[in-house]
Structure formats: structure tokens, C-alpha cells
Enzyme design. Structure first.
Site, PDB file in Angstrom:
ATOM      1  N   ASP A  54      16.004  63.966  63.231  1.00 59.15           N
ATOM      2  CA  ASP A  54      16.435  65.351  63.424  1.00 59.15           C
ATOM      3  C   ASP A  54      15.855  66.318  62.395  1.00 59.15           C
ATOM      4  O   ASP A  54      16.344  67.448  62.277  1.00 59.15           O
ATOM      5  CB  ASP A  54      17.958  65.424  63.369  1.00 59.15           C
ATOM      6  CG  ASP A  54      18.530  64.943  62.044  1.00 59.15           C
ATOM      7  OD1 ASP A  54      17.811  64.249  61.304  1.00 59.15           O
ATOM      8  OD2 ASP A  54      19.697  65.267  61.752  1.00 59.15           O
ATOM      9  N   GLU A  55      14.810  65.925  61.678  1.00 60.71           N
ATOM     10  CA  GLU A  55      14.328  66.765  60.583  1.00 60.71           C
ATOM     11  C   GLU A  55      12.823  66.586  60.418  1.00 60.71           C
ATOM     12  O   GLU A  55      12.307  65.474  60.511  1.00 60.71           O
ATOM     13  CB  GLU A  55      15.055  66.372  59.291  1.00 60.71           C
ATOM     14  CG  GLU A  55      14.751  67.234  58.107  1.00 60.71           C
ATOM     15  CD  GLU A  55      15.505  66.781  56.857  1.00 60.71           C
ATOM     16  OE1 GLU A  55      15.364  67.429  55.816  1.00 60.71           O
ATOM     17  OE2 GLU A  55      16.228  65.756  56.927  1.00 60.71           O
ATOM     18  N   ASP A  80      15.798  71.511  60.886  1.00 59.74           N
ATOM     19  CA  ASP A  80      16.900  70.558  60.756  1.00 59.74           C
ATOM     20  C   ASP A  80      17.842  70.802  61.925  1.00 59.74           C
ATOM     21  O   ASP A  80      18.429  71.887  62.045  1.00 59.74           O
ATOM     22  CB  ASP A  80      17.624  70.765  59.426  1.00 59.74           C
ATOM     23  CG  ASP A  80      18.467  69.554  59.032  1.00 59.74           C
ATOM     24  OD1 ASP A  80      18.616  68.656  59.870  1.00 59.74           O
ATOM     25  OD2 ASP A  80      18.955  69.522  57.898  1.00 59.74           O
TER      26      ASP A  80
END
Length: 500
Positions: free
Chosen positions: A105-106, A11
């Protein structure tokens, strides 16, 4: 469940805000809020400095401004974020063929499938290497969780934030989960959490002690069974490398309700054009055209039309969206419009008559493909007036590269600096200054000659950082990557260097 912590969850830390801080030296260590700046805008991401004031994602922007009036408020630059995300996903795919992106973003990674981890030590080293490589390639930081299941790996990455690594050793899961609040588990939102609290269940341990039958009685069969299994740390979900795209859509929320029917029609046509560009960019076509209309009273209507075959033709999608709009009453005003295409395929089977008819008609002026922030779609018809979104890049013929601090009343204020410079000077210009032009974002890390593995020359594969275990002395590992941006004094910049 596995017997080794070979599921990795990454993350990125306050991703949008960290990218803006890395791009703008004057904002490093300061509160930054990224999102829609209009009256109905919401916060997309807040830096850790802004979170100290109680600013969080999905918060109305007006509330954020009240809590942090001195923060920098910026319009998202999705093109930059996607470029950074592609770099990060490339690093993940170098670890394993099984990478499951959840957002820009993950992502989850199955390290065992890539042969990069098989026990605690190798998993920890793989996580440390990933964090070092992300910092070297993007200049940003990410938090890594390692565990034997997806649920636990995500919980571990939350514990690691910001800029850390946490590994949950097999056999310790129940002890770790027990004292945590029930909201920690996936699928337990505010409503379910309140329902459990009224039944006297507030922790994961109490959830397990309640028993499966009681949870089924309280929450229903499917939810009760699933929560009981998670309370016992059981999660057998695999990492899925490819998620099938079911639809492509775009939508805009407007600062002021649109009442003019002609304006509504023009907005739908513009959204259809954007949707088709995104569809073509993905190499797809679709059979079902969907129109979404949210009216002044927040009631949301969805209308759809299925074509005879899949299409990626702008004229066909426009005409279908216009037909759908004819059946929607917009008298009271419209606050949101959206156009989507579903029933996707990787080929087209066009209606030749419709295609020919569309090609004979004039097309709308092309708009940037990047998603605007909320409210940015409320562009008035005055073609001569240029818009200068806060935070976006510009270039001046005399002063060079900079970014917009703000604009209004015919003036635009620009700070001239780059990701590799010291904080720059501020100057104000007319919005129609011929020497000032929009510009593309600069890379967050200066381009250097690359080695065979794609990393900047001189960067070491391992980082000895807080929250990670350093490699064995015999592994010939270097410490911090040598290609960190020059302007990042104090260890890496972004949100992680200046966290509260």
C-alpha cells in the site's frame, strides 16, 4: 536535493480495513480491525473509526478487543489486497518508470523521470490525477505527499492523511521540519528518541542546533551524520525502481504451543510446500534452505543448509527442512515455525537423484497460496470440518454472495451483501451445509467497459477534492470520477468517507 517537488509518496489510507469496508456495505462508517484473531494475533490494520478507540497496527489483538469490543474483527484476505495493490502500482507506473514499492500500500514515484512533473503546479496536478484514478479504479482512497526528496515526500503524505494531498514547496523545508518531534525523521525510533530526549533534544530544530559533532558523540558516526543531514532537510536518496529479492519465506504463529514432534514435522513440510509455491510463482529458485523455530520461551533458532545448486523442487526443500528440524530441540513446545529459501536465482540446477526420489513420493494436499492470519495454521487433522474465517467470502446456492461474520459450535453466520448492494441480511447455517461454499472476493468497483487508457469509461482524469488544487479552468477537467461504486453515497466510501 532537487529544486522542484517531483518525488511523490503514496500511502493508501488504512488499506486492509478500507478494502474490507468497501467490500462490505454493512461495515462502512464502523470500526473495523483486520489481523490475526487467535490469542497471539496482532492487528494488521485498523480503520480510522477503530483508531478513535486507541486501536493501532501491531497491537496485540487481545488489547484491541478490550479497547474496541464492538468493532468488526476480520481475518486478512491477502489475495484481494494484492490484486488491488497491483492495480494501484499499475497507475503509478503510468506516471513514471521509476516506482519504488515499499509494501502493498505504499510507494515512491519519481515524477521527473516520467516527464509528468517539473514544477509545483505540474506536480500538484499529477498528484490530484493519481488520487482520482485510484478512486475510480479501486474505489479506495490514498494520501499523496509531494516534495523534493523521499524523506520529505513521506512526511508530506503523513500530513495529508486521510484522503488528502500535501506539497512541500522547495525552500520551506527547514521551517516545516523545525518544530516537529525528532521521531518524525526516519531512523529515529523509541530508543534513539529517548536517548536524544535525555540530552535535551526533542525537536528537529534542536537536532540541527546541536551540531554534527554533538550528534556523532551521542549516536555514533554513521547515525549522527545521517540525522544531522536529515535535520537540515538533506536527502539525496534516489527512487529505486527494482529491489532485488533476497529470499522467499513463509511462517506461521500458533495459538497454542505445539509439543507433538510429529505435528511439528508435518507443519514444517506444509510450510515448505507453501514456500515453494511462492518461489515458483515468482519464477525463482534458491540454493539455501532456512528453518526458523521460535520456542515456548520466545528464544528463536535459525538453521540453514546450502544445496549444490538452486532448486524449486518441493521434495528437495521439504527434505532439507526436515533435516534442519532434526537438529532443533522442540521438547518445551513451539510457538512459531518458518521455512525460507535464499541464494535466489532465476534458473534451477537440480540433483536428479533427489528430484526423482521426491517425484516418487506422495505429495501433500495443496493449500491456498494466500498467507493465513496469525494462528490460522493451527488446523487440526479433522478433514471433514470446514473452516470459515471471519470476513472471508462465501456463496450460498439460494442466497448468493456473502461473507462470514463468525463461526463456532458447528454453526457459521453469514451476511449476504456485495460491494454494490445495500447492507444485507444475516443468516446462520451448519458449518457442513452443502449449499454453502467458499468464494472468491468480488471487485470493489463494478466492471465497466474500459477506455484506451484502462480507466472505466466516463471517468474523468482529475478530481477536485479537499486538500488538492484543482486544475486550471482551461484544462477541460471534469470533477469526480463517474465510475465510483453505486453504493458509495457520500463521496467514495472506505475509511476516508467516515473518518472521525
Amino acid at each position: 536535493m532537487r529544486t522542484a517537488p517531483t518525488i511523490l509518496h503514496l500511502d493508501m489510507d488504512a488499506f486492509f480495513a478500507s478494502a474490507e469496508q468497501a467490500s462490505k456495505p454493512s461495515l462502512r462508517g464502523k470500526a473495523v480491525v483486520v489481523g490475526g484473531l487467535g490469542p497471539r494475533g496482532v492487528v494488521a490494520t485498523a480503520s480510522y473509526e477503530a483508531r478513535v478507540f486507541g486501536v493501532n497496527s501491531a497491537m496485540p489483538m487481545a488489547q484491541a478487543r478490550r479497547r474496541a469490543p464492538n468493532a468488526a474483527y476480520l481475518v486478512p484476505r491477502f489475495g484481494l489486497y494484492r490484486e488491488i495493490s497491483e492495480q494501484v502500482m499499475g497507475l503509478l507506473r503510468a506516471l513514471s518508470p521509476l516506482v519504488e514499492p515499499l509494501s502493498l500500500d505504499e510507494a515512491f514515484v519519481d515524477l521527473e523521470a516520467g516527464g509528468t512533473a517539473w514544477d509545483d503546479a505540474s506536480a500538484r496536478l499529477a498528484g490530484a490525477k493519481l488520487r482520482a484514478d485510484i478512486r475510480a479504479v479501486t474505489g479506495l482512497t490514498g494520501s499523496v505527499g509531494l516534495a523534493a526528496s523521499k524523506m520529505l515526500a513521506k512526511i508530506a503524505s503523513e500530513q495529508a492523511k486521510p484522503d488528502g494531498l500535501v506539497l512541500i514547496e522547495p525552500g520551506t523545508e527547514r521551517a516545516l521540519l523545525g518544530p516537529m518531534p525528532v521521531r518524525t525523521l526516519p531512523g529515529v525510533g523509541p530508543a534513539t528518541g529517548d536517548h536524544l530526549r535525555r540530552a535535551g533534544i526533542t525537536t528537529v530544530e534542536e537536532l540541527a542546533e546541536a551540531g554534527e559533532d554533538e550528534l556523532v558523540r551521542l549516536l555514533g558516526k554513521a547515525h549522527g551524520h545521517a540525522l544531522f543531514a536529515m535535520a537540515l532537510a538533506h536527502d539525496d536518496r534516489p527512487v529505486v525502481a527494482e529491489r532485488e529479492t533476497k529470499s522467499v519465506s513463509v511462517e506461521d504463529t500458533y495459538d497454542v504451543d505445539i509439543h507433538d514432534r510429529v505435528r511439528v514435522g508435518l507443519e514444517v513440510a506444509r510450510l515448505a510446500d507453501r514456500c515453494v509455491r511462492r518461489l515458483r510463482g515468482a519464477g525463482l529458485s534458491g540454493r539455501t534452505i532456512v528453518l526458523k523455530v521460535r520456542r515456548y520461551d520466545f528464544s528463536t533458532l535459525t538453521r540453514s543448509e546450502t544445496l549444490r545448486g538452486p532448486t524449486d523442487d518441493t521434495g528437495v526443500v521439504r527434505e532439507a527442512a526436515a533435516r534442519l528440524l532434526e537438529g532443533v530441540d522442540t521438547t518445551g513446545g513451539v510457538r512459531l515455525l518458518g521455512v525460507g529459501v535464499s541464494g535466489l536465482a532465476d534458473y534451477t540446477q537440480e540433483d536428479l537423484f533427489a528430484q526423482a526420489q521426491a517425484s516418487a513420493e506422495p505429495t501433500a494436499e495443496e493449500h491456498p497460496a494466500d498467507e493465513p492470519a496469525e494462528g490460522a495454521a493451527a488446523e487440526e487433522a479433522a478433514p471433514a470440518e470446514r473452516r470459515w474465517p471471519s470476513g472471508h467470502d462465501v456463496r450460498h446456492a439460494e442466497h448468493g454472495h456473502g461473507w462470514v461474520q463468525g463461526s463456532g459450535l458447528g454453526r457459521v453466520t453469514v451476511r449476504f451483501e456485495t460491494p454494490y448492494s445495500e447492507p444485507g441480511r444475516v443468516r446462520t447455517f451448519r458449518t457442513d451445509d452443502p449449499q454453502l461454499e467458499p468464494a472468491e472476493p468480488l471487485p470493489l468497483v463494478e466492471r465497466r467497459p474500459e477506455t484506451a487508457d484502462g480507466l472505466p469509461a466516463g471517468s474523468g482524469p482529475w478530481a477536485e477534492e479537499a486538500g488538492t488544487q484543482a486544475p486550471d479552468p482551461g484544462s477541460q477537467a471534469s470533477s469526480v470520477p463517474a465510475s465510483r461504486p453505486k453504493s458509495r453515497s457520500g463521496g467514495g466510501g472506505g475509511a476516508a468517507t467516515s473518518r472521525p
